[in-house]
Design an enzyme around this catalytic site. Structure first.
Site, PDB file in Angstrom:
ATOM      1  N   CYS A  39       0.774  -0.789   0.000  1.00  0.00           N
ATOM      2  CA  CYS A  39       0.094   0.349   0.146  1.00  0.00           C
ATOM      3  C   CYS A  39       1.010   1.150   0.341  1.00  0.00           C
ATOM      4  CB  CYS A  39      -1.000   0.022   1.670  1.00  0.00           C
ATOM      5  SG  CYS A  39      -1.463   1.911   1.275  1.00  0.00           S
TER       6      CYS A  39
ATOM      7  N   CYS B 237       0.481   3.102   3.281  1.00  0.00           N
ATOM      8  CA  CYS B 237       0.635   3.152   5.063  1.00  0.00           C
ATOM      9  C   CYS B 237       1.877   2.325   4.387  1.00  0.00           C
ATOM     10  CB  CYS B 237      -0.638   2.520   5.426  1.00  0.00           C
ATOM     11  SG  CYS B 237      -1.022   0.648   5.828  1.00  0.00           S
TER      12      CYS B 237
ATOM     13  N   CYS C 221      -1.790 -10.864  -7.041  1.00  0.00           N
ATOM     14  CA  CYS C 221      -2.078 -11.304  -6.442  1.00  0.00           C
ATOM     15  C   CYS C 221      -2.190 -11.487  -5.209  1.00  0.00           C
ATOM     16  CB  CYS C 221      -1.381 -12.775  -6.006  1.00  0.00           C
ATOM     17  SG  CYS C 221      -0.767 -14.505  -5.571  1.00  0.00           S
TER      18      CYS C 221
HETATM   19 ZN    ZN Z   1      -2.902   1.001   3.708  1.00  0.00          ZN
END
Ligand code: ZN
Length: 137
Positions: free
Chosen positions: A99, A102, A122
């Protein structure tokens, strides 16, 4: 207003609320066992968000049946939402997906997906939080 400080406090709280498998996958780049996650065989219409920071990452319209036992997508909601980096662990060259907001580990990217992108994201179910699309009207 200090948005960054607010965000990091929220993130720490969110990380404390994770289940053990969610914590292992997102914070230690773990991998859930195939066919054990919540979303590998999940077909509802909606958005898959980061389990930690809630950033929208994948849309159900790009989910496909990969047969791997992990949720698989051929595209992302936004290229900026996901960070890619080369991963050479286990003697393989793979692209690790995190991500971008974060830093949570999501899964890996493989170049054997369906058209139109040819990409296969995946992803661990443990990294995702599904939000059903509101019914029209
Ligand atoms: Zn995140």
């Amino acid at each position: 207003m200090n948005a960054d400080a607010t965000k990091s406090t929220d993130l720490e709280a969110r990380i404390r609320e994770l289940t053990p498998i969610q914590y292992d996958v997102t914070q230690h780049a773990g991998t859930e066992r195939a066919f054990t996650g919540t979303y590998w065989d999940h077909h509802a219409d909606g958005t898959y968000r980061c389990i930690v920071c809630r950033t929208p990452l994948f849309d159900s319209s790009t989910k496909f049946e990969s047969g791997t036992g992990w949720p698989s997508f051929f595209d992302v909601v936004s290229n900026e939402a996901i960070a890619r980096k080369e991963d050479r662990t286990f003697g393989m060259r793979r692209v690790e997906l995190n991500c971008a907001t974060c830093g949570a580990h999501l899964g890996h990217l493989f170049p054997d997906g369906p058209r139109p992108t040819g990409e296969r994201y995946c992803i661990n179910s443990a990294s995702l939080d599904f939000e059903p699309r509101p019914a029209a009207g």
